[in-house]
Scaffold this motif. Structure first.
Motif, PDB file in Angstrom:
ATOM      1  N   ASP A   1       0.807  -1.214   0.000  1.00 47.36           N
ATOM      2  CA  ASP A   1       0.000   0.000   0.000  1.00 47.36           C
ATOM      3  C   ASP A   1       0.844   1.270   0.000  1.00 47.36           C
ATOM      4  OD1 ASP A   1      -2.289  -1.563   0.172  1.00 47.36           O
ATOM      5  OD2 ASP A   1      -2.359  -1.457   2.367  1.00 47.36           O
ATOM      6  N   VAL A   2       2.145   1.133   0.206  1.00 43.18           N
ATOM      7  CA  VAL A   2       3.031   2.291   0.356  1.00 43.18           C
ATOM      8  C   VAL A   2       3.570   2.727  -1.008  1.00 43.18           C
ATOM      9  CG1 VAL A   2       5.124   3.166   1.469  1.00 43.18           C
ATOM     10  CG2 VAL A   2       3.686   1.487   2.650  1.00 43.18           C
ATOM     11  N   GLU A   3       3.335   3.999  -1.338  1.00 40.53           N
ATOM     12  CA  GLU A   3       3.873   4.556  -2.591  1.00 40.53           C
ATOM     13  C   GLU A   3       5.315   5.023  -2.400  1.00 40.53           C
ATOM     14  OE1 GLU A   3       1.181   7.547  -4.057  1.00 40.53           O
ATOM     15  OE2 GLU A   3      -0.111   6.010  -4.930  1.00 40.53           O
ATOM     16  N   ASN A   4       5.596   5.679  -1.275  1.00 41.64           N
ATOM     17  CA  ASN A   4       6.948   6.103  -0.938  1.00 41.64           C
ATOM     18  C   ASN A   4       7.019   6.384   0.554  1.00 41.64           C
ATOM     19  OD1 ASN A   4       6.448   8.993  -0.307  1.00 41.64           O
ATOM     20  ND2 ASN A   4       6.032   9.177  -2.495  1.00 41.64           N
ATOM     21  N   VAL A   5       8.245   6.498   1.041  1.00 44.62           N
ATOM     22  CA  VAL A   5       8.466   6.813   2.447  1.00 44.62           C
ATOM     23  C   VAL A   5       9.371   8.028   2.504  1.00 44.62           C
ATOM     24  CG1 VAL A   5       9.370   6.020   4.673  1.00 44.62           C
ATOM     25  CG2 VAL A   5       8.291   4.386   3.098  1.00 44.62           C
ATOM     26  N   GLU A   6       8.929   9.045   3.231  1.00 42.77           N
ATOM     27  CA  GLU A   6       9.761  10.211   3.489  1.00 42.77           C
ATOM     28  C   GLU A   6      10.426   9.977   4.845  1.00 42.77           C
ATOM     29  OE1 GLU A   6       7.242  13.659   3.361  1.00 42.77           O
ATOM     30  OE2 GLU A   6       6.472  13.129   1.391  1.00 42.77           O
ATOM     31  N   MET A   7      11.751   9.950   4.852  1.00 47.48           N
ATOM     32  CA  MET A   7      12.505   9.730   6.076  1.00 47.48           C
ATOM     33  C   MET A   7      13.204  11.040   6.443  1.00 47.48           C
ATOM     34  SD  MET A   7      15.585   6.982   6.915  1.00 47.48           S
ATOM     35  CE  MET A   7      14.947   5.825   5.764  1.00 47.48           C
ATOM     36  N   TYR A   8      13.041  11.467   7.694  1.00 54.79           N
ATOM     37  CA  TYR A   8      13.629  12.716   8.181  1.00 54.79           C
ATOM     38  C   TYR A   8      14.599  12.407   9.303  1.00 54.79           C
ATOM     39  CZ  TYR A   8       9.563  14.664   5.817  1.00 54.79           C
ATOM     40  OH  TYR A   8       8.606  14.991   4.885  1.00 54.79           O
ATOM     41  N   HIS A   9      15.636  13.233   9.414  1.00 59.16           N
ATOM     42  CA  HIS A   9      16.629  13.039  10.473  1.00 59.16           C
ATOM     43  C   HIS A   9      17.147  14.398  10.922  1.00 59.16           C
ATOM     44  CE1 HIS A   9      19.674  10.848  12.745  1.00 59.16           C
ATOM     45  NE2 HIS A   9      20.544  11.745  12.314  1.00 59.16           N
ATOM     46  N   TYR A  10      17.233  14.561  12.271  1.00 61.41           N
ATOM     47  CA  TYR A  10      17.781  15.809  12.805  1.00 61.41           C
ATOM     48  C   TYR A  10      18.111  15.665  14.281  1.00 61.41           C
ATOM     49  CZ  TYR A  10      13.041  16.481  14.631  1.00 61.41           C
ATOM     50  OH  TYR A  10      11.844  16.314  15.264  1.00 61.41           O
ATOM     51  N   VAL A  11      18.966  16.550  14.733  1.00 62.96           N
ATOM     52  CA  VAL A  11      19.199  16.768  16.156  1.00 62.96           C
ATOM     53  C   VAL A  11      18.557  18.102  16.495  1.00 62.96           C
ATOM     54  CG1 VAL A  11      20.934  17.120  17.958  1.00 62.96           C
ATOM     55  CG2 VAL A  11      21.303  15.376  16.207  1.00 62.96           C
ATOM     56  N   VAL A  12      18.734  19.077  15.626  1.00 59.71           N
ATOM     57  CA  VAL A  12      18.087  20.385  15.730  1.00 59.71           C
ATOM     58  C   VAL A  12      17.118  20.481  14.551  1.00 59.71           C
ATOM     59  CG1 VAL A  12      18.465  22.883  15.713  1.00 59.71           C
ATOM     60  CG2 VAL A  12      20.156  21.370  16.775  1.00 59.71           C
ATOM     61  N   PRO A  13      15.812  20.678  14.804  1.00 61.95           N
ATOM     62  CA  PRO A  13      14.841  20.695  13.701  1.00 61.95           C
ATOM     63  C   PRO A  13      15.186  21.659  12.564  1.00 61.95           C
ATOM     64  CG  PRO A  13      13.691  20.626  15.785  1.00 61.95           C
ATOM     65  CD  PRO A  13      15.150  20.811  16.111  1.00 61.95           C
ATOM     66  N   ALA A  14      15.846  22.759  12.874  1.00 62.44           N
ATOM     67  CA  ALA A  14      16.191  23.731  11.835  1.00 62.44           C
ATOM     68  C   ALA A  14      17.211  23.174  10.843  1.00 62.44           C
ATOM     69  CB  ALA A  14      16.726  25.015  12.467  1.00 62.44           C
ATOM     70  N   SER A  15      17.903  22.097  11.209  1.00 56.81           N
ATOM     71  CA  SER A  15      18.896  21.513  10.303  1.00 56.81           C
ATOM     72  C   SER A  15      18.466  20.125   9.823  1.00 56.81           C
ATOM     73  CB  SER A  15      20.261  21.435  11.002  1.00 56.81           C
ATOM     74  OG  SER A  15      20.190  20.571  12.109  1.00 56.81           O
ATOM     75  N   ALA A  16      17.185  19.909   9.721  1.00 54.50           N
ATOM     76  CA  ALA A  16      16.655  18.597   9.318  1.00 54.50           C
ATOM     77  C   ALA A  16      16.997  18.268   7.872  1.00 54.50           C
ATOM     78  CB  ALA A  16      15.140  18.572   9.507  1.00 54.50           C
ATOM     79  N   GLU A  17      17.160  16.964   7.638  1.00 53.55           N
ATOM     80  CA  GLU A  17      17.384  16.446   6.290  1.00 53.55           C
ATOM     81  C   GLU A  17      16.308  15.426   5.981  1.00 53.55           C
ATOM     82  OE1 GLU A  17      22.004  16.438   5.269  1.00 53.55           O
ATOM     83  OE2 GLU A  17      21.494  15.100   6.946  1.00 53.55           O
ATOM     84  N   LYS A  18      16.090  15.189   4.686  1.00 53.38           N
ATOM     85  CA  LYS A  18      15.048  14.264   4.245  1.00 53.38           C
ATOM     86  C   LYS A  18      15.588  13.363   3.150  1.00 53.38           C
ATOM     87  CE  LYS A  18      11.655  15.855   1.487  1.00 53.38           C
ATOM     88  NZ  LYS A  18      10.368  16.445   1.074  1.00 53.38           N
ATOM     89  N   LYS A  19      15.124  12.103   3.177  1.00 57.25           N
ATOM     90  CA  LYS A  19      15.376  11.152   2.096  1.00 57.25           C
ATOM     91  C   LYS A  19      14.004  10.613   1.683  1.00 57.25           C
ATOM     92  CE  LYS A  19      19.850   9.541   3.864  1.00 57.25           C
ATOM     93  NZ  LYS A  19      20.635   8.374   4.327  1.00 57.25           N
TER      94      LYS A  19
END
Length: 150
Positions: free
Chosen positions: A34-52
């Motif tokens: 059922d999953v089309e894609n997964v957005e994965m987020y990573h951060y220690v400080v939300p202002a410097s978050a990254e996404k895959k």
């Protein structure tokens, strides 16, 4: 002889009682297909978050397997300042999404938050390692995109 029998009985009883804790697992309310894609987020400080963004079916299935039947407990822990957060947004084929937020508290241990169910669990699984193990390119993202748990 009697002391030995009592000792063995006491040890057996302790072992049985320590194993009687309620084992809990999470159960995802959708199938991997059922999953089309997964957005994965990573951060220690939300202002410097990254996404895959994970789009390959094999990688999505691997992530689904990580969470499917993941052992968790209701163990209480104290929040850790400066811990890494790894979040997952499963975008489903019915145009809805399902979010999971992992807040690291120690090496390979942390809180697993399921906003849809308003659940907060402890897990000793290495969920944070999913970020490092994912071969997709990381891009900067804004705080407004991050999954939240209120």
């Amino acid at each position: 002889m009697r002391k030995t029998a009592i000792s063995i009985l006491a040890i057996t009883l302790c072992a049985l009682l320590s194993g009687c804790g309620k084992a809990m697992t999470i159960s995802l309310p959708f199938a991997a297909s059922d999953v089309e894609n997964v957005e994965m987020y990573h951060y220690v400080v939300p202002a410097s978050a990254e996404k895959k963004i994970i789009t390959q079916a094999d990688a999505i299935s691997e992530l689904y397997a990580v969470f499917s039947e993941l052992p968790v407990s209701d163990r209480k822990t104290e929040p850790v300042v400066g811990g890494a957060v790894t979040s997952f947004r499963f975008n489903l084929s019915d145009h809805t999404s399902y979010e999971i937020i992992y807040c690291a508290e120690a090496v390979k241990k942390g809180r697993l938050k399921l906003p849809a169910e308003q659940q907060d669990y402890f897990t000793s699984a290495d969920i944070g390692g999913c970020w490092d193990g994912c071969a997709y390119e990381a891009v900067d993202t804004g705080e407004s995109e991050l999954p939240t748990y209120s």
